[in-house]
Design a protein around this motif. Structure first.
Motif, PDB file in Angstrom:
ATOM      1  N   SER A  35       6.454  -3.528   6.187  1.00 38.83           N
ATOM      2  CA  SER A  35       5.416  -3.545   7.287  1.00 38.83           C
ATOM      3  C   SER A  35       4.026  -3.073   7.057  1.00 38.83           C
ATOM      4  N   ASP A  36       4.149  -2.574   5.533  1.00 37.93           N
ATOM      5  CA  ASP A  36       2.918  -2.030   5.078  1.00 37.93           C
ATOM      6  C   ASP A  36       2.031  -3.104   4.454  1.00 37.93           C
ATOM      7  N   THR A  37       2.487  -4.478   4.255  1.00 37.04           N
ATOM      8  CA  THR A  37       1.651  -5.471   3.612  1.00 37.04           C
ATOM      9  C   THR A  37       1.002  -6.304   4.479  1.00 37.04           C
ATOM     10  N   VAL A  38       0.076  -6.995   4.120  1.00 38.04           N
ATOM     11  CA  VAL A  38      -0.615  -7.781   5.052  1.00 38.04           C
ATOM     12  C   VAL A  38       0.000  -9.202   5.177  1.00 38.04           C
ATOM     13  N   GLU A  39      -0.337  -9.993   5.897  1.00 37.88           N
ATOM     14  CA  GLU A  39       0.341 -11.163   6.181  1.00 37.88           C
ATOM     15  C   GLU A  39       0.308 -11.998   4.967  1.00 37.88           C
ATOM     16  N   ASN A  40      -0.855 -12.164   4.059  1.00 37.88           N
ATOM     17  CA  ASN A  40      -0.993 -13.030   2.581  1.00 37.88           C
ATOM     18  C   ASN A  40      -0.159 -12.456   1.767  1.00 37.88           C
ATOM     19  N   GLY A  41       0.650 -11.465   1.832  1.00 41.86           N
ATOM     20  CA  GLY A  41       1.504 -10.724   0.971  1.00 41.86           C
ATOM     21  C   GLY A  41       0.422  -9.780   0.131  1.00 41.86           C
ATOM     22  N   GLU A  42      -0.592  -9.616  -0.010  1.00 42.99           N
ATOM     23  CA  GLU A  42      -1.488  -8.657  -0.580  1.00 42.99           C
ATOM     24  C   GLU A  42      -1.338  -7.190  -0.051  1.00 42.99           C
ATOM     25  N   GLN A  43      -1.459  -6.081  -0.757  1.00 42.89           N
ATOM     26  CA  GLN A  43      -1.568  -4.738  -0.474  1.00 42.89           C
ATOM     27  C   GLN A  43      -2.510  -4.417   0.424  1.00 42.89           C
ATOM     28  N   THR A  44      -2.463  -3.380   1.242  1.00 43.17           N
ATOM     29  CA  THR A  44      -3.729  -2.924   2.214  1.00 43.17           C
ATOM     30  C   THR A  44      -4.433  -2.015   1.089  1.00 43.17           C
ATOM     31  N   PRO A  45      -5.814  -1.787   1.598  1.00 48.18           N
ATOM     32  CA  PRO A  45      -6.437  -0.832   0.742  1.00 48.18           C
ATOM     33  C   PRO A  45      -5.976   0.568   0.390  1.00 48.18           C
TER      34      PRO A  45
ATOM     35  N   LYS B 136      -5.116   2.342  -3.076  1.00 41.90           N
ATOM     36  CA  LYS B 136      -5.648   3.705  -3.505  1.00 41.90           C
ATOM     37  C   LYS B 136      -4.605   4.440  -3.940  1.00 41.90           C
ATOM     38  N   GLN B 137      -3.279   4.476  -3.373  1.00 46.83           N
ATOM     39  CA  GLN B 137      -2.242   5.297  -3.747  1.00 46.83           C
ATOM     40  C   GLN B 137      -1.804   5.027  -5.199  1.00 46.83           C
ATOM     41  N   GLU B 138      -1.665   3.532  -5.355  1.00 45.84           N
ATOM     42  CA  GLU B 138      -1.104   3.224  -6.531  1.00 45.84           C
ATOM     43  C   GLU B 138      -2.230   3.384  -7.613  1.00 45.84           C
TER      44      GLU B 138
END
Length: 354
Positions: A303-313, A317-319
């Motif tokens: 649920s934390d990923t956007v629809e296009n499969g990329e990570q959110t900002p 940042k956390q990574e």
């Protein structure tokens, strides 16, 4: 500059051929006729008393004065170098009404204060049978004036001053060492008893080894009916030295004990500090472990990923933070090329922020 060798020579001042007659050679001296009242006795002469002046005066009156008194002219003042008894006999004759002695024949020479003192002492050493005290005084005064004249470069001394004086007064090095000890150490009443002849040179030497307060007690015994022998004084000196030796040992033991106590305290402090360091190291280790555990990358849910499969900002940042923390731990292993990549990333971020 006048030379004085270590093999007994006072050169211009002393002529060994005149020993027993006069201690001063009159070579280079000038003849002069003066009143005996015009000349002055030495401020401090080695001879402590003048004996048989009457007999000497009678001899002068009978056969005349064959040997003139020798003078030094110091700063315009005529002082007796050799012939104190002769001059006193001349004065006695004048006082008795013998006017022919109002002017008598002298020899004089211009001298500095130091040269006068040395000439005076040279004469004393040759012409008189000195007591132990007088010989000791002569040696002490010779040492002082020779040291002064060496410093002022009035004379050049070859050899040791002690040997020169010893040769001159006819004493061996061992006896000269005793004389020096007496001159340096004998004080007050004890020195007076030595001067009076109540204390021999051996007793004076042993007494000179003691502190002044104890020398005073020795002098009191010498002056009393009890008396005290050199052997008894030597025993006192030995007893005192043994006591000083024991006191020194006790002081050394006390110092060693104090040093040991300090070292023990230092060891205790060191152990306490080591224990404290260990506790702090353990705490740091626990903190480091917790940090590393806290650095684990966040687990991402679907649920934390956007629809296009990329990570959110926020996820990026956390990574990024996690990755940078790991890089800090591995900083020593980063190569130059890898550093350039990191610097490019940082530059891009800075540009992007503008």
């Amino acid at each position: 500059m006048m030379g004085i060798s270590g093999e007994f020579s006072f050169l211009d001042m002393v002529n060994s051929a005149t020993r027993g007659k006069t201690g001063v050679s009159t070579k280079d001296y000038t003849e002069i006729w003066l009143s005996p009242y015009e000349v002055k006795e030495a401020p401090k002469n080695t001879r402590q008393e003048y004996k048989n002046i009457d007999a000497l005066a009678d001899a002068f009156l009978l056969v005349g004065q064959e040997q003139p008194t020798v003078l030094a002219r110091v700063n315009g003042e005529y002082r007796i170098v050799d012939g104190h008894r002769r001059n006193r006999a001349n004065i006695l004759l004048i006082e008795r009404g013998n006017e022919q002695f109002n002017k008598v024949r002298y020899f004089y020479k211009d001298m500095t204060e130091n040269m006068y003192e040395l000439s005076l002492l040279a004469g004393n050493g040759f012409t008189q049978d000195l007591t132990s005290y007088e010989k000791t005084e002569l040696a002490g005064r010779l040492k002082k004036v020779l040291e002064k004249m060496r410093e002022t470069e009035e004379i050049e001394i070859k050899g040791t001053i002690r040997d020169i004086i010893g040769n001159y007064i006819g004493e061996k090095p061992t006896q000269m060492a005793r004389i020096e000890k007496i001159n340096n150490g004998l004080k007050g009443e004890a020195k007076e008893q030595f001067r009076e002849g109540n204390m021999g040179i051996s007793a004076a030497y042993e007494t000179a080894k003691l502190p002044e307060e104890e020398q005073k007690k020795i002098a009191e015994k010498v002056a009393s009916q009890e008396g005290i022998k050199a052997k008894e004084i030597a025993a006192l000196v030995k007893e005192r030295k043994e006591a000083e030796k024991q006191n020194k040992k006790a002081e050394e033991f006390a110092k060693q004990a104090e040093k040991s106590l300090k070292e023990a305290r230092k060891s205790e402090i060191g152990a306490a500090q080591a224990s404290l360091h260990a506790e702090r190291a353990a705490e740091n280790a626990d903190q480091s472990a917790g940090m590393i555990i806290g650095m684990n990358p966040p687990i991402m849910s679907d649920s934390d990923t956007v629809e296009n499969g990329e990570q959110t900002p926020e996820e990026i940042k956390q990574e990024t933070i996690f990755t940078l923390q790991q890089l800090l731990i591995q900083a020593g292993k980063i190569t130059y090329n890898e550093l350039l990549v990191l610097q490019d990333i940082l530059m891009n971020c800075n540009n992007r922020g503008e």
